[in-house]
Design a protein around this motif. Structure first.
Motif, PDB file in Angstrom:
ATOM      1  N   TYR A 387       4.230  65.531  -3.125  1.00  0.00           N
ATOM      2  CA  TYR A 387       4.349  66.898  -3.719  1.00  0.00           C
ATOM      3  C   TYR A 387       5.604  67.539  -3.188  1.00  0.00           C
ATOM      4  N   ILE A 401       5.404  70.522  -6.216  1.00  0.00           N
ATOM      5  CA  ILE A 401       5.803  70.001  -7.367  1.00  0.00           C
ATOM      6  C   ILE A 401       5.619  70.867  -8.564  1.00  0.00           C
ATOM      7  N   HIS A 622       6.698  61.185  -6.272  1.00  0.00           N
ATOM      8  CA  HIS A 622       7.244  62.602  -6.453  1.00  0.00           C
ATOM      9  C   HIS A 622       8.258  62.512  -7.306  1.00  0.00           C
ATOM     10  N   ARG A 626       9.326  64.516 -10.989  1.00  0.00           N
ATOM     11  CA  ARG A 626      10.544  65.271 -11.244  1.00  0.00           C
ATOM     12  C   ARG A 626      11.064  64.761 -12.693  1.00  0.00           C
TER      13      ARG A 626
END
Length: 668
Positions: A387, A401, A622, A626
């Motif tokens: 996260y 996130i 992660h 993104r």
């Protein structure tokens, strides 16, 4: 006469010595049982328990064997009835004293967990020994039959273990490969736990089904907020509990250990039917006489949400028009706490079968990561990696996130079936007085899981028989907690489809994450209650056609770190560091990932297929989040660190951000 008197006296002395020796042996075994049980109760913080877990497990095993020796003597050797009764009474007194001394359910005092492990070994072991003793007494030449049966049983068990070892390797789609240079799971990975039939470890904890309500309640919330209720009993008194909007609370009000559940209870508004609800209300509890049900909705509508302006490109590069034509993908992340790759298939076989079947080249592709490795012992480090992208954040005010998705124009929602707020639990130092969920989320669905029907109103919220770590089924008003979570997800998907169909020029993608806690308990059995609902959800995603524009990720933060398998077997230690991870990617994104990697590397195979066999971690997840949030632009650094780009061949734990003490996948 003197001869017989001497013989009688000799027999009496011999009998007395035998009885004395038995009493001494029983006393000695009880002393060993008590001392080793007490030694196993030593507690401390997480690191202490983790470092001493093996020693504690040995102490528990010695205590089990000591008491088993006494138990066998009670029914298999001759002794006075008074001695037998006195021994049983003494055992009960010792157990009562030990329970009174420590029946805690935390790291500092974990006596109740010790008791469950003790009984999980002691009861089956002694039932088997008692049965063998009874057969030995009844059947002539039983030893011969036993040797033959043991030989046949050993062959059968060996064959089963070989089979289950292959199942561990193959996963859902039988794609695991032993590749020179790639790491392999270390130690003797023998899955003895698979020999236990499903339900064995918590059959005594009650029914795995939820108790149904006395009467049916038909209730729904209209778009304008009007609540409609029809009770099966037309004369029943109807009351409504309006659950609070936790999204706007500051983190100080969302501490799962001290006040989250009590704040939900205290801020619940009790009303008499009929009522009209405000936009912020996500759920109400309707009571018809003695029966109750939960009524949920997604509110406010997407059209009423604040508009977002996408940030300037900065380090983001524009993609080619063909890639942009597909729009922005929806993202669904189902996080199953404490579920390993093997345990997912072990307890969710129907879901695993459907997950494999919805792999449809041309529409969507399924990838399963066989060497996906956790980066810590428990939830904290692993979820920080996924996260925040860092276990020790360089920026203490970094947001999780889902806030990044919101900033990129996504509709964001979060469901946690454990009455928890992730930021408050693991990353709250900079946000204690700030409503982070209001900043990061458009929808938060947590309040129902804080109700006393499923979460203890007082005392330890994480006990063995109630709460998010319990070994019994987790239910709320006649349904599993996870069913309410999937219902909310279905309504959000429905709301998003309605908005994006009616207002095509205002298309909004969404990102929703749901945390399921059914895997986080010592028996490893409760997870099976999720199978039907998860399989139905996966099938519905496929049949609705949403997988052609949705990235669906299902994964664990780590494997189970409690119970018999983890405490005693290398297989349990491996499973702990090998959480489940599978992902469905739309065909157009799959093709772009291949095109991108072909222009940046010399490897020919698709990056998702390469990563299936390579060492990966939540850090790559992660960066996958993104790049999905940034689409149709791309940050090349994030892309190359994501699962859509091939990670290094022959990667080591040290290169992947996995500490030496946690590394279970090493070069072969």
């Amino acid at each position: 006469m003197e001869h017989y008197q001497v013989k009688y006296q000799g027999n009496f002395v011999s009998t007395t010595l035998v009885r004395a020796n038995k009493r001494a042996l029983i006393a000695g075994l009880l002393v060993v049982f008590t001392l080793t049980y007490l030694l196993a109760l030593e507690g401390g913080d997480l690191e202490f328990v983790k470092d001493h877990l093996t020693v504690m497990g040995v102490y528990v095993l010695i205590s089990v064997m000591s008491l088993t020796g006494v138990t066998v003597m009670l029914y298999a050797s001759r002794m006075r009835t008074s001695t037998r009764r006195g021994t049983v009474l003494l055992i009960l007194i010792i157990f009562t004293a030990l329970y009174a001394y420590d029946h805690g359910e935390r790291f500092e005092r974990h006596g109740f967990y010790n008791l469950l492990v003790f009984l999980a070994i002691y009861i089956p072991l002694n039932l088997v020994l008692a049965l063998l003793y009874a057969l030995w007494c009844k059947i002539d030449n039983f030893a011969r039959y036993f040797i033959v049966a043991a030989a046949i049983g050993s062959i059968a068990i060996t064959a089963l273990l070989v089979h289950y070892r292959q199942v561990f390797d193959f996963g859902m789609r039988h794609r695991f490969e032993y590749i020179p240079g790639e790491c392999t799971w270390s130690g003797r990975n023998i899955p003895f736990i698979d020999l236990l039939p499903a339900g064995t470890q918590n059959f005594w904890a009650g029914s795995k089904y939820c108790k149904q309500q006395a009467q049916n309640i038909d209730a729904a919330i209209n778009p304008d907020g009007t609540l409609h209720v029809k009770c099966e009993d037309p004369n029943a008194d109807i009351t409504v509990d309006i659950l609070p909007d936790t999204r706007v609370w500051p983190l100080r009000d969302k501490d799962v250990w001290t006040n989250y559940n009590t704040n939900v209870i205290n801020r619940t508004i009790k009303a008499q039917y009929p009522v009209k609800l405000g936009d912020a209300t996500q759920a109400v509890v309707v009571h018809c006489g003695s029966s109750s049900t939960l009524v949920t909705r997604v509110s406010p509508s997407v059209a009423k949400l604040s508009k977002h302006t996408l940030p300037s490109t900065g380090t983001l590069a524009n993609l080619d028009p063909a890639s942009e034509a597909h729009g922005r993908p929806n993202v669904i992340y189902l996080m199953f706490d404490a579920v390993s790759r093997r345990h997912f298939i072990r307890r969710l076989p129907q879901s695993a079968k459907v997950f494999s079947a919805i792999h449809k080249p041309g529409v969507n592709r399924i990838t399963e990561l066989f060497r996906y490795h956790s980066v810590g012992f428990s939830t904290e480090n692993n979820t920080k990696a996924m996260y925040l992208g860092e276990i020790f954040p360089s920026d203490p005010s970094a947001l999780p996130i889902w806030a990044y998705f919101k900033d990129q124009g996504y509709v964001t929602a979060r469901v946690d079936t454990g009455c928890d707020d992730w930021v408050r639990e693991f990353h709250h130092s900079a946000f204690y007085n700030i409503p982070v969920s209001e900043r990061a989320l458009d929808y938060e669905f947590t309040a129902p899981f804080c109700l006393p029907e499923c979460f203890p109103e007082s005392g330890n919220p994480f006990g063995n028989f109630k709460g998010p770590y319990s070994i019994v089924s987790r239910c709320l008003y006649g349904r599993y907690l996870h069913e309410w979570a999937f219902d909310y997800l279905y309504k959000l998907r429905q709301e998003m489809r309605l908005h994006n169909t009616s207002e095509k020029d205002k298309h909004r993608p969404y990102m929703i994450s749901i945390t399921f806690m059914e895997g986080h308990e010592g028996s490893g059995e409760v997870l099976s209650t999720v199978d039907d609902a998860l399989a139905a959800f996966l099938q519905d995603m496929h049949e609705s056609g949403e997988l052609n524009n949705t990235v669906l990720i299902v994964g664990g933060d780590h494997g189970l770190h409690m119970g018999l398998n983890f405490a005693y077997l290398q297989n349990g230690r491996i499973e702990h560091q090998n959480p489940f991870f599978a992902m469905s990617v739309p065909e157009w994104l799959y093709e772009f990932a291949d095109k991108y990697h072909q222009t940046h590397t010399s490897e020919q195979e698709h990056p998702l297929l390469l990563n299936e066999q390579r060492l990966t971690t939540p850090f790559e997840l992660h960066h996958t989040f993104r790049v999905l949030a940034e689409w149709p632009q791309v940050n090349h650094d994030s892309w190359k660190r994501s699962l859509l780009y091939p990670q290094k061949r022959g990667r080591l734990c040290s290169e992947a951000g996995i500490g030496e003490g946690y590394c279970m996948c090493r070069p072969s």
